[in-house]
Each structure stands twice: as structure tokens, then as C-alpha cells.
Design a protein around this motif. Structure first.
Motif, PDB file in Angstrom:
ATOM      1  N   THR A 142     -52.719 -14.178  30.577  1.00  0.00           N
ATOM      2  CA  THR A 142     -53.366 -15.040  29.581  1.00  0.00           C
ATOM      3  C   THR A 142     -53.378 -14.389  28.201  1.00  0.00           C
ATOM      4  OG1 THR A 142     -55.517 -14.078  30.135  1.00  0.00           O
ATOM      5  CG2 THR A 142     -54.899 -16.120  31.258  1.00  0.00           C
ATOM      6  N   LYS A 143     -53.508 -15.222  27.200  1.00  0.00           N
ATOM      7  CA  LYS A 143     -53.743 -14.749  25.835  1.00  0.00           C
ATOM      8  C   LYS A 143     -55.179 -14.234  25.706  1.00  0.00           C
ATOM      9  CE  LYS A 143     -50.500 -18.083  23.774  1.00  0.00           C
ATOM     10  NZ  LYS A 143     -50.328 -19.177  22.790  1.00  0.00           N
ATOM     11  N   GLU A 144     -55.491 -13.639  24.555  1.00  0.00           N
ATOM     12  CA  GLU A 144     -56.851 -13.187  24.276  1.00  0.00           C
ATOM     13  C   GLU A 144     -57.698 -14.346  23.761  1.00  0.00           C
ATOM     14  OE1 GLU A 144     -58.312  -9.567  24.016  1.00  0.00           O
ATOM     15  OE2 GLU A 144     -56.958  -9.817  25.723  1.00  0.00           O
ATOM     16  N   LEU A 161     -55.677  -4.669  15.678  1.00  0.00           N
ATOM     17  CA  LEU A 161     -56.580  -3.980  16.590  1.00  0.00           C
ATOM     18  C   LEU A 161     -56.278  -4.307  18.043  1.00  0.00           C
ATOM     19  CD1 LEU A 161     -59.881  -4.322  14.593  1.00  0.00           C
ATOM     20  CD2 LEU A 161     -58.810  -2.171  15.267  1.00  0.00           C
ATOM     21  N   PHE A 162     -56.125  -5.593  18.359  1.00  0.00           N
ATOM     22  CA  PHE A 162     -55.723  -5.967  19.715  1.00  0.00           C
ATOM     23  C   PHE A 162     -55.443  -7.453  19.777  1.00  0.00           C
ATOM     24  CE2 PHE A 162     -55.649  -6.745  24.196  1.00  0.00           C
ATOM     25  CZ  PHE A 162     -55.145  -5.568  24.725  1.00  0.00           C
ATOM     26  N   ASN A 163     -54.253  -7.783  20.248  1.00  0.00           N
ATOM     27  CA  ASN A 163     -53.973  -9.193  20.507  1.00  0.00           C
ATOM     28  C   ASN A 163     -52.831  -9.352  21.504  1.00  0.00           C
ATOM     29  OD1 ASN A 163     -51.447 -10.764  19.208  1.00  0.00           O
ATOM     30  ND2 ASN A 163     -51.843  -8.949  17.948  1.00  0.00           N
ATOM     31  N   ARG A 164     -52.992 -10.311  22.362  1.00  0.00           N
ATOM     32  CA  ARG A 164     -51.909 -10.773  23.233  1.00  0.00           C
ATOM     33  C   ARG A 164     -51.522 -12.187  22.812  1.00  0.00           C
ATOM     34  NH1 ARG A 164     -55.636  -8.613  27.456  1.00  0.00           N
ATOM     35  NH2 ARG A 164     -54.689  -6.784  28.412  1.00  0.00           N
ATOM     36  N   GLU A 165     -51.640 -12.461  21.508  1.00  0.00           N
ATOM     37  CA  GLU A 165     -51.735 -13.792  20.940  1.00  0.00           C
ATOM     38  C   GLU A 165     -53.118 -14.330  21.319  1.00  0.00           C
ATOM     39  OE1 GLU A 165     -48.446 -16.220  22.078  1.00  0.00           O
ATOM     40  OE2 GLU A 165     -47.011 -15.069  20.875  1.00  0.00           O
ATOM     41  N   PHE A 166     -53.551 -15.395  20.642  1.00  0.00           N
ATOM     42  CA  PHE A 166     -54.931 -15.850  20.815  1.00  0.00           C
ATOM     43  C   PHE A 166     -54.990 -17.281  21.337  1.00  0.00           C
ATOM     44  CE2 PHE A 166     -55.385 -12.579  17.423  1.00  0.00           C
ATOM     45  CZ  PHE A 166     -56.183 -11.703  18.153  1.00  0.00           C
ATOM     46  N   THR A 167     -56.071 -17.546  22.045  1.00  0.00           N
ATOM     47  CA  THR A 167     -56.342 -18.877  22.576  1.00  0.00           C
ATOM     48  C   THR A 167     -57.828 -19.185  22.418  1.00  0.00           C
ATOM     49  OG1 THR A 167     -56.321 -20.279  24.558  1.00  0.00           O
ATOM     50  CG2 THR A 167     -56.713 -17.939  24.901  1.00  0.00           C
ATOM     51  N   GLU A 168     -58.149 -20.469  22.282  1.00  0.00           N
ATOM     52  CA  GLU A 168     -59.550 -20.885  22.274  1.00  0.00           C
ATOM     53  C   GLU A 168     -60.052 -21.162  23.681  1.00  0.00           C
ATOM     54  OE1 GLU A 168     -59.412 -24.090  19.469  1.00  0.00           O
ATOM     55  OE2 GLU A 168     -59.488 -22.733  17.734  1.00  0.00           O
ATOM     56  N   GLY A 169     -59.189 -20.934  24.659  1.00  0.00           N
ATOM     57  CA  GLY A 169     -59.597 -20.865  26.044  1.00  0.00           C
ATOM     58  C   GLY A 169     -60.010 -22.180  26.670  1.00  0.00           C
TER      59      GLY A 169
END
Length: 411
Positions: free
Chosen positions: A217-219, A276-284
Motif C-alpha cells: 500500500t501507499k502511505e 522524509l518518507f513516502n511510498r506515494e500517498f493515499t487518502e486511504g
């Protein structure tokens, strides 16, 4: 707009201080046993006492994770630990094991308990049960949408994750790691099998996919929907990250503090967040994200930001920059996956420099034997992390502080 709690993680004392002084209302952390993040540094008993005292000095609450499944031969030790926490005025404990919840509720009735997300908190019947058990708060299942949460009627405090890593499994109740690697996520030992590469097989034949990390999953990042969350029936906003750096905790806490209080976000926040940190982003699931809006099957790791392209390799790597690069930054080459710390940075005249800028041609010693032209990603920003190590101490009204301390001790 109602007052909501900003709840930040702390894997060690440095992260605890960063959370406090960047605006957390409460902090959750774990001891050396019984917590679902066994591989975080965590707090021994002396550190736990110091953490509770330090946080209370600034009017910040401490919630301790005792959120693994407890085996029969651990019951006495766990009860002793919960008694220790209560005697040292912890504000609440977060628990998963319903048997232990029932037992401790009878033995220490005034110890505040929050039901972990791993107790399947997804409907009113579950919430009613926990209210009957004397639970003060539930950490809601991460699979619920905001509309579903707003339709929950039970009068019990509700907490949700608003930022950080997501599990592909149902709210952390994962058996995958245990069955395949002998390390149970419900015992704090998750091996992260959802971040590994897989092949998709249909009718015995492989199916071509646009990436190999099919369960990754994305972050979670809900910063752009904070108004919707503040207008919901949620009381506590939780940041994931007990295994992330103190600098990460500082940045994310401050970002959401500004959003909650002032609907304000600092310049360059999005780019710095990606560094800083990302696996790409999602609003989940909170905002009903699915498929490629939820998953990143191309990379399970921190991506960083793109800063340029390799144009030649040999004894040195020649790079054309499209963003700044500084000495001591961390970089990774996208296709090869090879990475390095920029110890020595040369300009196009072969001179050592400590910083290069967008549009510059630079050279790096090829200590990783890179042989192909590749895209360059910045995965750590040295100057950003150095700046985040510095913070102003939180100011606290002495009168309020003393009142808060007396109330905590009395509890």
C-alpha cells in the motif's frame, strides 16, 4: 469547531521530545514487552517513568501500547506491568486481548483502556460491547470510510489513523507473517510480507502486472481532507510511526498541528514530506480510495524525490540536476536500486563543493559501480534533518501545569 486530540508516536525518548515540542496533545509508545512494535527501540521501565513525568510536565498525555495477544504463561507478568503503569500515572493503555481487558478492568477499575484497532472496531455492536466493558476509547478499523464512522451512534471516544503506513490486511490482524515467516504481527514481530514481490497467477498462468509488489500500500496522508475529519465525530487523530525517526515525528506532528489549529501548511511541506518518507500517498479507506489510488505495486520502499538524471558513468557518475543536492544527502538510483551517501560532491570543474543547485552538472565518485544511466532520487535530505533536530521548547502555563499534574496523580 470541536477540540480534537493530536496523537503522535514515539519509538524512543528523542521522538517523544520532538512530538511534545511540535504540538502533540498525547503520545503513544511501548515498553520492552507486549507492544505491537517489538523492533522499535521502545522504553524500559525507568525510561517509561521518565517519559510519563516529562510529558505530564508539559500537559501531554501518555498512552502505552500493551496491544499484543497475551499467552497464558505471560498473564502474571502482563498484570504486573499494567499495575506498574497505573502506579506511575499513565493516562491510558491500548489493548487488543479481550480476555486481558476484562481481567484488568476488574483488577484495576480506574485504569483507562483504549481498544486497539486490532479488536475489529467497525460497527456499533462492537462499540457497545466495549463500552459495557468500561473501555473509554476505540481505535477504529482502518477500513472504515468517514461516512461509515459518522454513522456510528455509540457514545464512546473514537480514534483514527490520519497519516503513516497502512497494512493490506484487516486493521493489522495479520496471520500472513506468522504462517509464512514464523513471526506474528499480533505479537509485535511482523516481517512485512506485504512489502515483498509476488507474481499474479490466473488459471495456472502468470499475468503481466505493472509492478511486482502486489500487496504493498501507499502511505496514508489525509492532510488535504483535514477539515472533513475535524467536522466528523472523531475525537483523536493518530499518526503512525513508532519505528520512524524523531525528525519524521517532528515534521508530521508540526504539519498536522498547523492544519488543525490554523488550516495552515508551511511552504515546501509536500516536497519535504516526500523527502522524509513516502511510498506515494493515499487518502486511504477513510476517503474510499481503491486500486491504484491505494496501492503502489512498483515500490514498497521510501521513494524520496527525483533530483536529476545520470548522463555518464565510469570512475565518476556524471549527473544533471533538476533539484538541489548537498553533501551528506542520501541518494538512490531508481532502476538499479543502488544507493549511497554523498560524501564527496564535485562541480563541473572537478572542485569539491558542499552544495549544488538545479541545472548544475555534478560528479560523484562511483563507489557503487553504477554502469547504467538512471534517474536519481534523493532519499534523505541532510540539511532538512539537521534543521528538524532543533525545536523551541513548548511553553506551558504554570497554573495549568500544576492543576494537570495533581489531576494525573489523583487518578
Amino acid at each position: 469547531m470541536k477540540k480534537v486530540e493530536l496523537l503522535s508516536p514515539a519509538g524512543d525518548f528523542a521522538a517523544l521530545k520532538q512530538a511534545i515540542h511540535n504540538g502533540a496533545d498525547a503520545i503513544y509508545l511501548g515498553g520492552k514487552k507486549f507492544g505491537a512494535r517489538k523492533f522499535a527501540p521502545n522504553f524500559d521501565n525507568d525510561e517509561m517513568i521518565a517519559a510519563i513525568k516529562y510529558a505530564h510536565l508539559y500537559g501531554v498525555k501518555i498512552y502505552v501500547t500493551v496491544n499484543t495477544i497475551i499467552y497464558n504463561d505471560e498473564i502474571d507478568e502482563c498484570l504486573n506491568y499494567l499495575t506498574f503503569l497505573h502506579q506511575n500515572h499513565v493516562d491510558a493503555v491500548i489493548m487488543q486481548d479481550i480476555g486481558m481487558i476484562t481481567l484488568i478492568r476488574n483488577l484495576i477499575p480506574d485504569l483507562e483502556i483504549h481498544a486497539s484497532t486490532q479488536t475489529h472496531n467497525c460497527n456499533d455492536e462492537t462499540l457497545k460491547l466495549f463500552k459495557q466493558l468500561g473501555i473509554k476509547r476505540v481505535v477504529l478499523a482502518r477500513e472504515l470510510t468517514l461516512d461509515e464512522i459518522n454513522n456510528l451512534k455509540t457514545d464512546i471516544e473514537k480514534e483514527v489513523f490520519i497519516h503513516g503506513a497502512l497494512c493490506i490486511c484487516y486493521s493489522g490482524c495479520c496471520l500472513f507473517s506468522s504462517l509464512n515467516g514464523g513471526r506474528s504481527g499480533n505479537r509485535g514481530q511482523c516481517a512485512g510480507p506485504c512489502r515483498l514481490p509476488y507474481k499474479l497467477i490466473k488459471n495456472g498462468k502468470p499475468v503481466k502486472t505493472n509492478g511486482n509488489f502486489l500487496l504493498s500500500t501507499k502511505e496514508l496522508n489525509t492532510s488535504k481532507k483535514i477539515k472533513d475529519i475535524l467536522n466528523s465525530n472523531i475525537q483523536s487523530l493518530k499518526i503512525e510511526g513508532r519505528m520512524k525517526s524523531p525528525e519524521y515525528v517532528a515534521f508530521i506532528t508540526k504539519m498536522y498541528r498547523n492544519l488543525i489549529d490554523n488550516n495552515y501548511i508551511e511552504e515546501n511541506t509536500e516536497e519535504n514530506l516526500k523527502k522524509l518518507f513516502n511510498r506515494e500517498f493515499t487518502e486511504g479507506h477513510l476517503f474510499n480510495q481503491k486500486n491504484d489510488k491505494l496501492m503502489n505495486i512498483k515500490s514498497p520502499n521510501h521513494i524520496g524525490i527525483s533530483i536529476g538524471n545520470v548522463i555518464n558513468t565510469g570512475k565518476q557518475i556524471k549527473i544533471k540536476l533538476n533539484k538541489d543536492l548537498s553533501q551528506n544527502d542520501g541518494i538512490r538510483f531508481k532502476m538499479s536500486g543502488k544507493g549511497m551517501i554523498v560524501n564527496k560532491l564535485y562541480n563541473d570543474k572537478g572542485l569539491l563543493i558542499n552544495k549544488a543547485h538545479k541545472g548544475d552538472i555534478i560528479y560523484l565518485d562511483n563507489k557503487i559501480n553504477l554502469k547504467t544511466n538512471d534517474e536519481v532520487l534523493k532519499t534523505t535530505d541532510f540539511l532538512l534533518e539537521q534543521s528538524l533536530k532543533k525545536y523551541d521548547l513548548k511553553k506551558h502555563n504554570v497554573g495549568v501545569q500544576r492543576k494537570t499534574y495533581r489531576r494525573t496523580v489523583a487518578g
